[in-house]
Each structure stands twice: as C-alpha cells, then as structure tokens.
Scaffold this motif. Structure first.
Motif, PDB file in Angstrom:
ATOM      1  N   ASN A   1       0.834  -1.203   0.000  1.00 32.90           N
ATOM      2  CA  ASN A   1       0.000   0.000   0.000  1.00 32.90           C
ATOM      3  C   ASN A   1       0.874   1.260   0.000  1.00 32.90           C
ATOM      4  OD1 ASN A   1      -2.310  -1.642   0.206  1.00 32.90           O
ATOM      5  ND2 ASN A   1      -2.311  -1.523   2.422  1.00 32.90           N
ATOM      6  N   GLN A   2       1.995   1.187  -0.666  1.00 33.81           N
ATOM      7  CA  GLN A   2       2.949   2.289  -0.785  1.00 33.81           C
ATOM      8  C   GLN A   2       3.518   2.729   0.563  1.00 33.81           C
ATOM      9  OE1 GLN A   2       0.765   5.204  -3.092  1.00 33.81           O
ATOM     10  NE2 GLN A   2       1.223   4.129  -5.000  1.00 33.81           N
ATOM     11  N   GLU A   3       3.554   1.794   1.509  1.00 35.07           N
ATOM     12  CA  GLU A   3       4.153   2.043   2.817  1.00 35.07           C
ATOM     13  C   GLU A   3       5.022   0.858   3.197  1.00 35.07           C
ATOM     14  OE1 GLU A   3       1.580   3.097   6.033  1.00 35.07           O
ATOM     15  OE2 GLU A   3       0.400   4.474   4.816  1.00 35.07           O
ATOM     16  N   ASP A   4       6.034   1.121   4.030  1.00 32.67           N
ATOM     17  CA  ASP A   4       6.873   0.044   4.543  1.00 32.67           C
ATOM     18  C   ASP A   4       6.198  -0.540   5.778  1.00 32.67           C
ATOM     19  OD1 ASP A   4       8.816   0.318   2.585  1.00 32.67           O
ATOM     20  OD2 ASP A   4       9.885   1.861   3.701  1.00 32.67           O
ATOM     21  N   VAL A   5       5.830  -1.809   5.676  1.00 37.65           N
ATOM     22  CA  VAL A   5       5.124  -2.516   6.752  1.00 37.65           C
ATOM     23  C   VAL A   5       6.072  -3.575   7.300  1.00 37.65           C
ATOM     24  CG1 VAL A   5       3.081  -3.913   7.290  1.00 37.65           C
ATOM     25  CG2 VAL A   5       2.940  -2.131   5.531  1.00 37.65           C
ATOM     26  N   PRO A   6       6.118  -3.751   8.632  1.00 35.60           N
ATOM     27  CA  PRO A   6       6.983  -4.800   9.186  1.00 35.60           C
ATOM     28  C   PRO A   6       6.696  -6.149   8.516  1.00 35.60           C
ATOM     29  CG  PRO A   6       6.108  -3.447  10.958  1.00 35.60           C
ATOM     30  CD  PRO A   6       5.400  -3.021   9.686  1.00 35.60           C
ATOM     31  N   ALA A   7       7.755  -6.837   8.134  1.00 31.45           N
ATOM     32  CA  ALA A   7       7.615  -8.109   7.414  1.00 31.45           C
ATOM     33  C   ALA A   7       6.780  -9.111   8.204  1.00 31.45           C
ATOM     34  CB  ALA A   7       8.994  -8.683   7.093  1.00 31.45           C
ATOM     35  N   ASP A   8       6.916  -9.128   9.522  1.00 33.67           N
ATOM     36  CA  ASP A   8       6.138 -10.065  10.344  1.00 33.67           C
ATOM     37  C   ASP A   8       4.640  -9.801  10.234  1.00 33.67           C
ATOM     38  OD1 ASP A   8       8.428 -11.343  11.197  1.00 33.67           O
ATOM     39  OD2 ASP A   8       8.538 -10.276  13.110  1.00 33.67           O
ATOM     40  N   VAL A   9       4.270  -8.533  10.124  1.00 35.59           N
ATOM     41  CA  VAL A   9       2.857  -8.173   9.996  1.00 35.59           C
ATOM     42  C   VAL A   9       2.326  -8.651   8.641  1.00 35.59           C
ATOM     43  CG1 VAL A   9       1.231  -6.227   9.831  1.00 35.59           C
ATOM     44  CG2 VAL A   9       3.050  -6.198  11.562  1.00 35.59           C
ATOM     45  N   VAL A  10       3.093  -8.415   7.589  1.00 32.57           N
ATOM     46  CA  VAL A  10       2.687  -8.840   6.246  1.00 32.57           C
ATOM     47  C   VAL A  10       2.572 -10.364   6.195  1.00 32.57           C
ATOM     48  CG1 VAL A  10       3.291  -8.836   3.791  1.00 32.57           C
ATOM     49  CG2 VAL A  10       3.722  -6.801   5.189  1.00 32.57           C
ATOM     50  N   ARG A  11       3.586 -11.030   6.715  1.00 34.72           N
ATOM     51  CA  ARG A  11       3.602 -12.503   6.737  1.00 34.72           C
ATOM     52  C   ARG A  11       2.367 -13.039   7.474  1.00 34.72           C
ATOM     53  NH1 ARG A  11       8.179 -12.823   9.090  1.00 34.72           N
ATOM     54  NH2 ARG A  11       9.347 -12.573   7.164  1.00 34.72           N
ATOM     55  N   SER A  12       2.083 -12.473   8.627  1.00 35.13           N
ATOM     56  CA  SER A  12       0.943 -12.913   9.428  1.00 35.13           C
ATOM     57  C   SER A  12      -0.365 -12.742   8.665  1.00 35.13           C
ATOM     58  CB  SER A  12       0.902 -12.110  10.735  1.00 35.13           C
ATOM     59  OG  SER A  12      -0.280 -12.390  11.444  1.00 35.13           O
ATOM     60  N   ARG A  13      -0.515 -11.606   8.005  1.00 37.27           N
ATOM     61  CA  ARG A  13      -1.745 -11.319   7.261  1.00 37.27           C
ATOM     62  C   ARG A  13      -1.904 -12.293   6.094  1.00 37.27           C
ATOM     63  NH1 ARG A  13      -4.497  -6.239   6.202  1.00 37.27           N
ATOM     64  NH2 ARG A  13      -3.776  -5.466   8.192  1.00 37.27           N
ATOM     65  N   LEU A  14      -0.813 -12.542   5.364  1.00 34.71           N
ATOM     66  CA  LEU A  14      -0.881 -13.453   4.212  1.00 34.71           C
ATOM     67  C   LEU A  14      -1.196 -14.877   4.637  1.00 34.71           C
ATOM     68  CD1 LEU A  14       2.068 -12.168   1.981  1.00 34.71           C
ATOM     69  CD2 LEU A  14      -0.382 -11.693   1.732  1.00 34.71           C
ATOM     70  N   LEU A  15      -0.702 -15.262   5.795  1.00 32.91           N
ATOM     71  CA  LEU A  15      -0.947 -16.624   6.271  1.00 32.91           C
ATOM     72  C   LEU A  15      -2.360 -16.810   6.812  1.00 32.91           C
ATOM     73  CD1 LEU A  15       2.499 -17.475   7.889  1.00 32.91           C
ATOM     74  CD2 LEU A  15       1.592 -18.234   5.681  1.00 32.91           C
ATOM     75  N   LYS A  16      -3.117 -15.723   6.924  1.00 31.33           N
ATOM     76  CA  LYS A  16      -4.509 -15.810   7.358  1.00 31.33           C
ATOM     77  C   LYS A  16      -5.465 -15.990   6.181  1.00 31.33           C
ATOM     78  CE  LYS A  16      -4.209 -13.256  11.651  1.00 31.33           C
ATOM     79  NZ  LYS A  16      -3.331 -12.147  11.950  1.00 31.33           N
ATOM     80  N   LEU A  17      -4.952 -15.849   4.978  1.00 32.45           N
ATOM     81  CA  LEU A  17      -5.816 -15.950   3.807  1.00 32.45           C
ATOM     82  C   LEU A  17      -6.328 -17.375   3.626  1.00 32.45           C
ATOM     83  CD1 LEU A  17      -3.908 -13.748   1.203  1.00 32.45           C
ATOM     84  CD2 LEU A  17      -5.735 -13.094   2.755  1.00 32.45           C
TER      85      LEU A  17
END
Length: 130
Positions: free
Chosen positions: A59-75
């Motif tokens: 989303n054009q922002e730097d997001v902590p990798a752990d947060v992104v990983r966690s969100r993707l693994l919830k899909l």
C-alpha cells in the motif's frame, strides 16, 4: 550451498502451508482454467513470506515483514476468490501489477466483509427498483 538449500526448504514449507490454508486443490477443482493465476498468487505470497527484509512495501508504505507474513498466512479460499474477483473487475491501468496484487492480497482480510456487504446492498437496491 547449505544456505541456498535452507532457503529452498523454507520456501517449500511456506508453499505447502499457504496451499493448505487456501484449499489449493479445491480451488483448482472449481477453477481449473485459472491455475496459472492461482499459482502466481501462491508464489507471490511465498516470496513475500520468505523475504529477508525487515519491512515490505505494501500500500505504498513500509510494513513490518512479520505483519505482512501474518496477514498473508490468514488468507483462505474465500479470500483468494475475492482477490480474483477484485482483480478481474479492475478496469484501471496498473503500473506495478506485483505491488498491486500484493496490496490486494494483504488487504483482503480487512476488506472482504465490506465488499460483499456493498454487493448485497447494491443487489437489494436493484431488486427494489421497478
């Protein structure tokens, strides 16, 4: 070559987990002609989950990798179907399709409810109109 082997093992483990989370086999059964697209989503999620960076641009922002990983693994399967529908309905030109797709995947858990609620409201309004 040990670090390379470790990385491949890590990617394989994430790929297996993601495929399980999204009911990959069932998705392919229901959408056999969209295997390439589904595989692209899986690989993008795997690459992102295995990134060694501390932050990932979403989303054009730097997001902590752990947060992104966690969100993707919830899909799950429903999220992937939602992403496919959103991307299919997009009519604007996308400059960076990889970044755009990652953003849609990342946002899916927080936007899916609103999306379907607005679809229902729209459909209900259409039925009421003569």
């Amino acid at each position: 070559t040990r670090p390379r082997r470790d990385r491949m093992d890590q990617m394989d483990a994430y790929r297996e987990l993601i495929c399980e989370n999204i009911s990959y086999d069932l998705l392919l059964q229901e959408r056999p002609y969209e295997q390439d697209l589904i595989d692209c989503y899986v690989e993008l999620m795997v690459e992102t989950c295995c990134s060694g960076r501390e932050t990932i641009r979403v989303n054009q922002e730097d997001v902590p990798a752990d947060v992104v990983r966690s969100r993707l693994l919830k899909l799950d399967k429903m999220h992937i179907e939602y992403v496919m529908e959103c991307l299919r309905n997009n009519t604007t030109q996308v400059g960076n399709i990889r970044a755009y797709t990652l953003s849609v995947l990342y946002n899916a858990p927080v936007t899916i409810g609103q999306y379907y609620a607005s679809q229902v409201a729209h459909d209900m309004a259409q039925e009421v109109m003569p």
